[in-house]
Design a protein around this motif. Structure first.
Motif, PDB file in Angstrom:
ATOM      1  N   LEU A 218      12.578 -57.741  68.886  1.00  0.00           N
ATOM      2  CA  LEU A 218      12.941 -57.678  70.305  1.00  0.00           C
ATOM      3  C   LEU A 218      14.452 -57.610  70.487  1.00  0.00           C
ATOM      4  O   LEU A 218      14.963 -56.841  71.313  1.00  0.00           O
ATOM      5  N   LEU A 219      15.163 -58.425  69.714  1.00  0.00           N
ATOM      6  CA  LEU A 219      16.619 -58.462  69.823  1.00  0.00           C
ATOM      7  C   LEU A 219      17.235 -57.119  69.447  1.00  0.00           C
ATOM      8  O   LEU A 219      18.165 -56.630  70.111  1.00  0.00           O
ATOM      9  N   SER A 224      19.819 -52.044  70.909  1.00  0.00           N
ATOM     10  CA  SER A 224      19.871 -50.580  70.932  1.00  0.00           C
ATOM     11  C   SER A 224      20.011 -50.043  72.348  1.00  0.00           C
ATOM     12  O   SER A 224      20.509 -48.931  72.558  1.00  0.00           O
ATOM     13  N   GLN A 225      19.552 -50.833  73.322  1.00  0.00           N
ATOM     14  CA  GLN A 225      19.682 -50.449  74.736  1.00  0.00           C
ATOM     15  C   GLN A 225      21.013 -50.879  75.325  1.00  0.00           C
ATOM     16  O   GLN A 225      21.242 -50.705  76.525  1.00  0.00           O
ATOM     17  N   GLN A 226      21.851 -51.469  74.457  1.00  0.00           N
ATOM     18  CA  GLN A 226      23.191 -51.924  74.854  1.00  0.00           C
ATOM     19  C   GLN A 226      23.127 -52.923  76.012  1.00  0.00           C
ATOM     20  O   GLN A 226      23.974 -52.934  76.892  1.00  0.00           O
ATOM     21  N   LEU A 227      22.077 -53.743  75.957  1.00  0.00           N
ATOM     22  CA  LEU A 227      21.932 -54.784  76.958  1.00  0.00           C
ATOM     23  C   LEU A 227      22.722 -56.012  76.514  1.00  0.00           C
ATOM     24  O   LEU A 227      22.562 -56.484  75.386  1.00  0.00           O
ATOM     25  N   GLY A 228      23.559 -56.514  77.340  1.00  0.00           N
ATOM     26  CA  GLY A 228      24.377 -57.658  76.956  1.00  0.00           C
ATOM     27  C   GLY A 228      24.703 -58.542  78.143  1.00  0.00           C
ATOM     28  O   GLY A 228      24.248 -58.313  79.268  1.00  0.00           O
ATOM     29  N   LYS A 328      17.867 -41.086  61.544  1.00  0.00           N
ATOM     30  CA  LYS A 328      18.614 -40.885  62.788  1.00  0.00           C
ATOM     31  C   LYS A 328      17.751 -40.272  63.885  1.00  0.00           C
ATOM     32  O   LYS A 328      18.091 -40.375  65.070  1.00  0.00           O
ATOM     33  N   ARG A 329      16.645 -39.637  63.495  1.00  0.00           N
ATOM     34  CA  ARG A 329      15.762 -39.023  64.485  1.00  0.00           C
ATOM     35  C   ARG A 329      14.675 -39.978  64.971  1.00  0.00           C
ATOM     36  O   ARG A 329      13.928 -39.644  65.884  1.00  0.00           O
ATOM     37  N   PHE A 330      14.549 -41.145  64.344  1.00  0.00           N
ATOM     38  CA  PHE A 330      13.577 -42.135  64.809  1.00  0.00           C
ATOM     39  C   PHE A 330      14.021 -42.670  66.162  1.00  0.00           C
ATOM     40  O   PHE A 330      15.228 -42.759  66.463  1.00  0.00           O
ATOM     41  N   SER A 331      13.056 -43.091  66.961  1.00  0.00           N
ATOM     42  CA  SER A 331      13.398 -43.776  68.202  1.00  0.00           C
ATOM     43  C   SER A 331      14.042 -45.119  67.880  1.00  0.00           C
ATOM     44  O   SER A 331      13.863 -45.666  66.782  1.00  0.00           O
ATOM     45  N   SER A 332      14.796 -45.655  68.799  1.00  0.00           N
ATOM     46  CA  SER A 332      15.462 -46.940  68.577  1.00  0.00           C
ATOM     47  C   SER A 332      14.439 -48.050  68.349  1.00  0.00           C
ATOM     48  O   SER A 332      14.668 -48.968  67.550  1.00  0.00           O
TER      49      SER A 332
END
Length: 522
Positions: A218-219, A224-228, A328-332
């Protein structure tokens, strides 16, 4: 409505899982560990003890009041408890009055079939659900489920009911539902996911590693969504308010069970296991049962021909291959999952590296780490299908080869009861390429060449019960015939059911293939 089910991918996958679990059963529970856990479940509602006096000192630890107890968690006994109750009453029916054997017992047959089929169906559904949450198509997700069912050690543990598949199911439920909470904010999903992780603690306390891997997943997704800042803190608080009390509740149950048996809230069974074994054998080292040099267990899990995770779960190699070519082509979210589960696998290898039986002892592969290995391995197939154009023809051919090799190895694991090669290695020595030996045993047994090829060893005959079960195809009709206790009509009836089950499985897989092909072309 009836025809709609036959076009529903989930239904077909669930039916595939159920039929697979049905046809691979031997009627036995697989190992003495599971038998002891079933006896513990039996002791919960009958007057029988959890451990019989004649089993000590080979098994059992003295606890409160000098009473003998098993040294396992309560998780698997609770799982088998409903089937044990029903199976016990079925065993007492008049129709089984003349069947006095335990090769296998009616109760064991019912417990193994009902529990393994249930676990297999639920695992298939949860696996498909999780892969769809990761944005794989129905075709890709179905391929992932089939890879798990047929191409990883999950298939072996569907026949031999250790704790592995139960732990796998709960861990995957935890990943799936907690990730759904992260995507949708569903409080109910977080409750289910946290409950699954918490329930896992009752099976093995080391599944706290799975719990932490779920949190890391989850973290990493949030990172990866740059949530902070404030938003990240609010998510953490929301997670902690729901998950931590649930984890604490299940940990309390585990501690109460520990206190009930051994009079302590703070020790694990390992403390009493080690102390009692040192009394019986004063030569044991002070750090028993964690006396193995770290490098022996660590490298052994990776590279030994008897236990290597890459040999017993070759789809791990496919995960590495696809990851190297298309990371690099995988989803986050996929990258986060692979990172979390890979670290989980490494953590299990490191934790058990110093354990006295780091290899899992009587097991197909390294049973302590195989569940984590499966979590990393099965996702390789949907990833290969999705990235086929980027992987290239050579990588695709290698990938398909690894899938076939994985399936063949897992099918071979079902042929004989798992101690066969372990007994043979007492004569053949170490190291032994166990998988190659299994194929040699299959060919020799089919051709009647076991003696001629020197595969019948003295160690195999030392335990008469074991000898009967390791010199026989490990499926219920053949076990019944070899033991010679069940009447011939019962053996023939079981063989007819097995044949029908295999035919139904083939038909279901064919229907699933057509359904996915039609969905792709529409």
């Amino acid at each position: 409505m009836r025809h709609a089910y036959w076009r529903d991918v989930r239904f077909l996958l669930a039916l595939t899982a159920a039929l697979t679990a049905f046809v691979v059963q031997s009627g036995e529970l697989g190992t003495s560990d599971t038998m002891h856990r079933l006896q513990t479940a039996h002791s919960f509602w009958t007057s029988e003890p959890a451990v019989f006096p004649d089993e000590y000192p080979e098994f059992g630890v003295h606890g409160r009041g000098g009473k003998l107890y098993d040294w396992y968690g309560i998780g698997q006994p609770l799982l088998m408890l409903p089937a044990d109750i029903v199976g016990t009453y079925i065993e007492r029916l008049p129709v089984f009055a003349d069947y006095n054997g335990n090769d296998p017992s009616v109760r064991n047959v019912f417990v193994s079939y009902s529990t393994n089929i249930l676990l297999s169906v639920l695992t298939a559904l949860v696996c498909f659900r999780f892969l769809r949450l990761l944005q794989f198509t129905d075709r890709e997700a179905a391929a992932g489920v089939l890879a798990l069912l047929f191409c990883t050690t999950h298939l072996h543990y569907t026949q031999n009911m250790m704790e592995n598949n139960y732990i796998f199911l709960l861990t995957l439920v935890g990943f799936s539902f907690q990730y759904e909470w992260l995507r949708t904010g569903s409080h109910g999903a977080l409750l289910v996911g946290s409950g699954a992780f918490g329930l896992n603690l009752l099976t093995r306390l080391t599944t706290g590693l799975d719990l932490m891997a779920g949190g890391l997943f989850l973290l990493l997704v949030l990172w990866s969504q740059q949530l902070g800042g404030k938003a990240l803190w609010e998510r953490f608080v929301s997670y902690a308010k729901t998950a931590l009390p649930i984890y604490a509740f299940f940990l309390l149950i585990d501690r109460l069970y520990q206190y009930y048996r051994f009079g302590s809230f703070f020790n694990t069974y390992v403390h009493y296991f080690a102390a009692e074994h040192r009394l019986l054998d004063p030569t044991l080292p002070l750090n028993y049962p964690f006396e193995t040099p770290f490098h022996v267990g660590f490298l052994g899990a990776l590279f030994t021909p008897e236990k290597s995770i890459f040999l017993f779960d070759p789809l791990l190699l496919l995960t590495i291959l696809v990851g190297a070519l298309a990371w690099k082509r995988f989803s986050s979210e996929t990258r986060a999952y692979l990172a979390a589960t890979s670290l989980l696998l490494l953590a299990y290898i490191c934790f058990y590296a110093r354990y006295t039986v780091w290899s899992g002892d009587f097991a197909w592969g390294d049973r302590y780490v195989s569940t984590a290995a499966e979590l990393v391995a099965f996702v390789s197939v949907p990833l290969l299908i999705r990235r086929r154009t980027h992987a290239g023809k050579l990588a695709w051919s290698i990938g398909m080869g690894l899938i076939v090799v994985g399936a063949v190895i897992q099918l071979a694991s079902l042929a004989f009861w798992l101690p066969l090669e372990i007994y043979q290695m007492e004569t053949f020595g170490h190291p032994t390429f166990v998988i190659a030996l299994r194929f040699k045993n299959i060919l020799a047994f089919a051709l009647g060449k076991m003696d001629a090829w020197g595969l019948n060893t003295h160690a195999m005959t030392e335990d008469p019960w074991d000898y009967i079960h390791i010199t026989n195809w490990n499926f219920l009709p053949f076990v019944l015939r070899r033991a010679g206790i069940a009447p011939k009509w019962a053996v023939k009836m079981c063989l007819a059911f097995l044949t029908a089950g295999v035919a139904a499985l083939a038909a279901t897989l064919h229907r699933l293939r057509n359904t996915l092909r039609n969905a792709l072309s529409s």
